[in-house]
Design a protein around this motif. Structure first.
Motif, PDB file in Angstrom:
ATOM      1  N   GLY A  79      44.117 -57.990 -17.199  1.00  0.00           N
ATOM      2  CA  GLY A  79      43.202 -58.029 -16.065  1.00  0.00           C
ATOM      3  C   GLY A  79      41.895 -58.743 -16.399  1.00  0.00           C
ATOM      4  N   HIS A  80      41.903 -59.594 -17.412  1.00  0.00           N
ATOM      5  CA  HIS A  80      40.696 -60.337 -17.811  1.00  0.00           C
ATOM      6  C   HIS A  80      40.926 -61.843 -17.680  1.00  0.00           C
ATOM      7  N   ALA A  81      41.491 -62.255 -16.543  1.00  0.00           N
ATOM      8  CA  ALA A  81      41.851 -63.663 -16.346  1.00  0.00           C
ATOM      9  C   ALA A  81      40.636 -64.590 -16.466  1.00  0.00           C
ATOM     10  N   ASP A  82      39.434 -64.053 -16.219  1.00  0.00           N
ATOM     11  CA  ASP A  82      38.233 -64.906 -16.263  1.00  0.00           C
ATOM     12  C   ASP A  82      37.749 -65.195 -17.676  1.00  0.00           C
ATOM     13  N   LEU A  83      38.277 -64.501 -18.639  1.00  0.00           N
ATOM     14  CA  LEU A  83      37.777 -64.675 -20.008  1.00  0.00           C
ATOM     15  C   LEU A  83      38.109 -66.078 -20.518  1.00  0.00           C
ATOM     16  N   PRO A  84      37.109 -66.816 -21.050  1.00  0.00           N
ATOM     17  CA  PRO A  84      37.418 -68.154 -21.558  1.00  0.00           C
ATOM     18  C   PRO A  84      38.330 -68.124 -22.779  1.00  0.00           C
ATOM     19  N   VAL A  85      39.346 -68.989 -22.744  1.00  0.00           N
ATOM     20  CA  VAL A  85      40.225 -69.199 -23.903  1.00  0.00           C
ATOM     21  C   VAL A  85      40.119 -70.677 -24.255  1.00  0.00           C
ATOM     22  N   HIS A  86      39.753 -70.990 -25.487  1.00  0.00           N
ATOM     23  CA  HIS A  86      39.613 -72.392 -25.911  1.00  0.00           C
ATOM     24  C   HIS A  86      40.589 -72.684 -27.049  1.00  0.00           C
ATOM     25  N   ALA A 115      54.960 -62.729 -17.922  1.00  0.00           N
ATOM     26  CA  ALA A 115      54.763 -63.628 -16.784  1.00  0.00           C
ATOM     27  C   ALA A 115      54.125 -64.901 -17.326  1.00  0.00           C
ATOM     28  N   PRO A 116      54.501 -66.080 -16.766  1.00  0.00           N
ATOM     29  CA  PRO A 116      53.853 -67.306 -17.246  1.00  0.00           C
ATOM     30  C   PRO A 116      52.347 -67.248 -16.965  1.00  0.00           C
ATOM     31  N   ALA A 117      51.568 -67.892 -17.821  1.00  0.00           N
ATOM     32  CA  ALA A 117      50.115 -67.884 -17.603  1.00  0.00           C
ATOM     33  C   ALA A 117      49.795 -68.640 -16.313  1.00  0.00           C
ATOM     34  N   LYS A 118      48.870 -68.058 -15.519  1.00  0.00           N
ATOM     35  CA  LYS A 118      48.500 -68.710 -14.249  1.00  0.00           C
ATOM     36  C   LYS A 118      47.521 -69.849 -14.488  1.00  0.00           C
ATOM     37  N   THR A 119      46.732 -69.717 -15.539  1.00  0.00           N
ATOM     38  CA  THR A 119      45.691 -70.710 -15.822  1.00  0.00           C
ATOM     39  C   THR A 119      45.818 -71.187 -17.257  1.00  0.00           C
TER      40      THR A 119
END
Ligand code: BDR
Ligand code: CA
Length: 337
Positions: A79-86, A115-119
């Motif tokens: 539930g942390h989809a907004d967290l930046p991943v670099h 589930a496949p990543a949405k972003t």
């Protein structure tokens, strides 16, 4: 025009959230998921005492593209989809990548139908994200390294002035009393990029090592996966499936009934230092031994006269408490779907 006022109860809740955030330790997690990385990330995201500023990914257990996609899947599940991943370095500083599908499965996080990543990941290299975030933070940042330390070493070489702004580096890696898990002398994260680990240990930044000496002393309860599955949330079902998968290889190799979640033990040691033991002493990395490349050379008895540079954890005081607390945090993570 009058602004709509927040109701007193809402205001109190917001203030409380703000306060909790400010008190929490700001961290960046550098990772190569990995089932045990996944547990570590979920634990960090669910723990109120940590403020996760972002994830950076590195080639390790799998190639960079896969570890980055895995990191996205994990934050979305939590539930942390907004967290930046670099995404960071696609290979170690000097050596060839060394993926280990035989340990972690074809995806690295086998055991759950993800589930496949949405972003996708954010634009911008992980090394730049580390440098910029550390420089812009109003509080010293703690770096948690759960894979080969390539990105962190690169950041320190590229912008050495970030060192005083880093509170601590906590890494999972190495083994002294326990030896290695890839060769008799070397543990995976250090073996893959020994030069990077040497740069980190030579940086002058306070370092806490969570080596095999500590993780092997902190095995999960036998059959923990069945207990986790009973909670029946997506996070817990994913954890149960990953745990079951992860244990199979390790139990067969070591002849054990349960395995430690190495990277999650590292986050536990940051969260709950009172549950672990160790010693501050000089630690260095063997980078050129014919039989010992990747060995963590720990001067436990302080015989070299070198400066203490690392808190080397080697024991757990209460294994059940570690996994009970972990379970408590994980079960409170929100449903992602
Ligand atoms: C370490 O190696 C990796 O396979 C795990 O994710 C962990 O970081 C354990 O030796
Ligand atoms: Ca890892």
């Amino acid at each position: 025009m009058l602004r709509k006022r927040a109701k007193p109860v809402e205001m109190a809740a917001n203030n409380k959230q703000q306060e909790t955030k400010l008190a929490a330790i700001p961290v960046i997690i550098d990772t190569d998921p990995g089932q045990d990385d996944a547990f570590a990330i979920l634990l960090a995201l669910g723990a109120p005492d940590l403020d996760v500023l972002g994830l950076t990914t590195v080639a390790g257990n799998m190639g960079l593209e896969q570890t980055t996609d895995n990191a996205r899947r994990i934050v979305e599940l939590a539930g942390h989809a907004d967290l930046p991943v670099h995404a960071g370095c696609p290979r170690p500083l000097l050596r060839a990548p060394r993926p280990v599908p035989e340990i972690h499965g074809d995806t690295g996080i086998d055991g759950w139908n993800w589930a496949p990543a949405k972003t996708g990941p954010k634009e911008g290299h992980a090394v730049d994200f580390i440098i910029n975030t550390v420089l812009q933070s109003d509080r010293p940042v703690t770096l948690i390294a759960l894979g080969p330390q390539t990105n962190i070493a690169m950041a320190l070489r590229r912008a050495p002035h970030i060192a005083p702004r880093i509170a601590r580096i906590v890494f999972m890696g190495g083994g002294f009393f326990e030896g290695g898990n890839m060769t008799p002398a070397a543990e995976y994260n250090i073996l893959v990029d020994p030069e990077a680990a040497r740069i980190v240990l030579g940086s002058g930044i306070p370092v806490t090592a969570v080596p095999l000496d500590c993780t092997h002393a902190t095995p999960a309860p036998v059959n923990w996966s069945s207990k986790l599955a009973k909670y029946d949330t997506d996070v817990m079902l994913a954890c149960a499936g990953m745990m079951e998968f992860f244990e199979r290889y390790g139990n067969a190799k070591y002849g054990t009934k349960s395995r430690p979640l190495h990277d999650a033990v590292a986050v536990s040691a940051l969260l709950w230092p009172e549950l672990f033991e160790g010693r501050l002493c000089p630690v260095d990395i063997e980078c050129s031994g014919e039989l010992t490349t990747g060995m963590t050379v720990v001067d436990w008895l302080r015989q070299t006269g070198k400066t203490d540079n690392c808190l080397w954890l080697n024991a757990c005081k209460n294994i059940n408490e570690v996994y009970d607390r972990m379970e408590h945090v994980l079960r409170n993570l929100p449903y992602a779907h």
